[in-house]
Design a protein around this motif. Structure first.
Motif, short mmCIF file in Angstrom:
data_model
loop_
_atom_site.label_atom_id
_atom_site.label_comp_id
_atom_site.label_asym_id
_atom_site.label_seq_id
_atom_site.Cartn_x
_atom_site.Cartn_y
_atom_site.Cartn_z
N GLN A 146 0.83 -1.21 0.00
CA GLN A 146 0.00 0.00 0.00
C GLN A 146 0.86 1.26 0.00
O GLN A 146 0.53 2.25 -0.67
N GLU A 147 1.97 1.23 0.72
CA GLU A 147 2.86 2.39 0.74
C GLU A 147 3.50 2.59 -0.63
O GLU A 147 3.65 3.72 -1.10
N TRP A 148 3.88 1.50 -1.27
CA TRP A 148 4.48 1.58 -2.61
C TRP A 148 3.49 2.15 -3.61
O TRP A 148 3.81 3.02 -4.40
N LEU A 149 2.25 1.65 -3.58
CA LEU A 149 1.22 2.15 -4.49
C LEU A 149 0.98 3.64 -4.26
O LEU A 149 0.82 4.42 -5.20
N ARG A 150 0.94 4.04 -2.99
CA ARG A 150 0.68 5.44 -2.66
C ARG A 150 1.83 6.33 -3.10
O ARG A 150 1.62 7.39 -3.70
N SER A 151 3.05 5.92 -2.80
CA SER A 151 4.21 6.79 -3.04
C SER A 151 4.58 6.89 -4.51
O SER A 151 5.10 7.91 -4.95
#
Length: 482
Positions: A146-151
């Motif tokens: 989720q952090e990768w998708l967001r960033s």
């Protein structure tokens, strides 16, 4: 054409009858309306079997102005108008893109002067490779995903591609580990295959590429190409030990520099053995077939730091060649900034988007010191091959009104000097899409502002004085992208 004439007449009456607005009129445009207008004009031209004259024939050769603006500022200009096309200007839909592996390999081989190039690593040992493996071997968690998708702003397909890349990277590193000796014997570096760095969340490092398999000390000792992840808007960087600066370190308006007139491009500048035209040819050669470029201007500048202990101390002077990419025969305006939209009504525009340009620094003897390419674009649709432009008088009115607004307060006794005018393509954001834009013809003004005393403000390519849409006369704010 009737519709355009009525629109121009209405605009002229509006300008003549209304007082100068006190607030800048920049706002998010409905690009669909602009597209419909351009296409309607195309249909009318085709129906009338009319052909627009070359853009250069539609406007004067120089931009001249001498008048009071705002509350006490003095606006002056007498500079050539640089028209970045030999014919007409298209209107194009573009998206943010990145280079292919073949393109990255081609650039590395040309800049490094080698048919085979290598992925730099500092003297590989089993211990150093084991550390690399340990940094990515742990399976990413759902929180990591989720952090990768967001960033990154990517989607599920890109996530799966990243997982596949991660698996391939682990296999590659395991092979490298197995082939290394148990002692510290110096082995050749692996050949570079054109790949980009692996991204997992915020954990990544650039890939450095060198021209010799035994260049394994600090990469700053060697000529090298640097490739960053896709989300940094920086497709390619070339560096050499000849100077501590990147290309952007030379191209700073506030440092001492000379802007070389085109009339002097066939004469070597003082301190150089090659001419600006020769510097342009040298700088352009590595990009042949990868990106079509046109030289917008050439500076003679230095690599001095702007602060710290070495501030103002120049180790090298060189030609700074400013290139703009060419699309369908027309060049982009040279803008070194980025669009940073923070409109509360359009939160999807919060991500910055670099404008595309290329800067190459060439020493006075012909050596390329450094190069930088930002914001690569790809055309997805041709809206028009030949857009109709507003008459020069309407552009001049729009410019003068914007100067009244811009210097309305705080510029008493200031002299605003226009130093460069480009008429070229400029990218504006499409509504409701953070990484889709239109290339439209635009007037791009840069300059400086001197106050009584020593205070000086610069309105260079990163912070232009004014940008005007050449089709509808609207003001474009380069900082937000429309």
């Amino acid at each position: 054409m009737k519709r355009l004439l009525l629109m121009l007449l209405s605009l002229a009456l509006l300008i003549a009858c209304q007082p100068t607005p006190e607030v800048d009129t920049v706002k998010q445009k409905d690009t669909n309306v602009l597209i419909d207008t351009v296409r309607a004009e195309d249909r009318e031209q085709q129906h009338a079997q009319a052909t627009l004259p070359p853009v250069k024939a539609q406007f004067p050769e120089r931009f001249q102005c001498d008048r009071a603006v705002g509350k006490g500022a003095h606006l002056v200009a007498d500079v050539p108008i640089h028209v970045l096309t030999e014919g007409s200007f298209p209107v194009l839909r573009v998206v943010k893109t990145t280079l292919t592996s073949d393109e990255r390999l081609t650039l590395a081989k040309r800049f490094l002067g080698s048919d085979t190039v290598y992925e730099y690593a500092y003297h590989l040992t089993r211990e150093s490779v084991a550390n690399q493996i340990a940094s990515i071997i742990e399976e990413p968690t759902e929180a990591d995903k989720q952090e990768w998708l967001r960033s990154t702003g990517f989607g599920e397909d890109e996530w799966q591609r990243m997982l596949d890349d991660r698996k391939a990277e682990l296999e590659r590193l395991q092979k490298v580990y197995n082939e290394l000796p148990t002692d510290d014997t110096l082995l050749p570096l692996p050949e570079y295959d054109g790949r980009l760095p692996l991204i997992l969340g915020q954990n990544w490092t650039p890939i450095w590429v060198v021209g010799d398999p035994y260049e394994q000390e600090s990469q700053g000792r060697y000529r090298n190409m640097v490739y960053h992840p896709e989300d940094l808007d920086r497709p390619a960087i070339y560096q050499s030990p000849a100077t501590p600066q990147h290309a952007s370190g030379f191209d700073i308006e506030s440092k001492p520099h000379d802007v070389i007139p085109q009339s002097e491009y066939d004469r070597p500048h003082d301190g150089a053995s090659i001419t600006p035209n020769e510097a342009i040819a040298i700088a352009k050669a590595p990009f042949e077939g990868v990106v079509d470029l046109t030289a917008v201007s050439v500076l003679w500048a230095n690599d001095a730091d702007t602060d710290g202990e070495g501030a103002g101390v120049a180790a090298s002077w060189a030609y700074v060649v400013r290139f703009s990419p060419v699309f369908y025969g027309a060049g982009l305006c040279y803008c070194t900034g980025r669009a940073n939209e923070h409109d509360k009504d359009n939160p999807e525009y919060a991500k910055p988007w670099r404008y595309e340009y290329v800067t190459v620094v060439v020493g006075g003897d012909g050596e390329i010191f450094c190069a930088d390419w930002f914001g690569a674009l790809r055309v997805t649709d041709v809206i028009s091959e030949s857009a109709a432009l507003l008459p020069y008088e309407e552009i001049l009115k729009a410019f003068e009104q914007q100067m009244e607004r811009r210097f309305a307060e705080g510029y008493e006794d200031a002299t605003v000097t226009v130093t460069d005018v480009q008429l070229g393509l400029f990218r504006i954001r499409e509504k409701n899409d953070p990484y889709s834009g239109l290339l439209v013809p635009a007037w791009f003004f840069t300059g400086n502002c001197e106050f009584t005393g020593s205070k000086t403000s610069f309105f260079g390519p990163g912070y232009p004085l004014c940008v005007i849409n050449a089709i509808d006369g609207s003001i474009i704010d380069a900082k937000i992208g429309y």
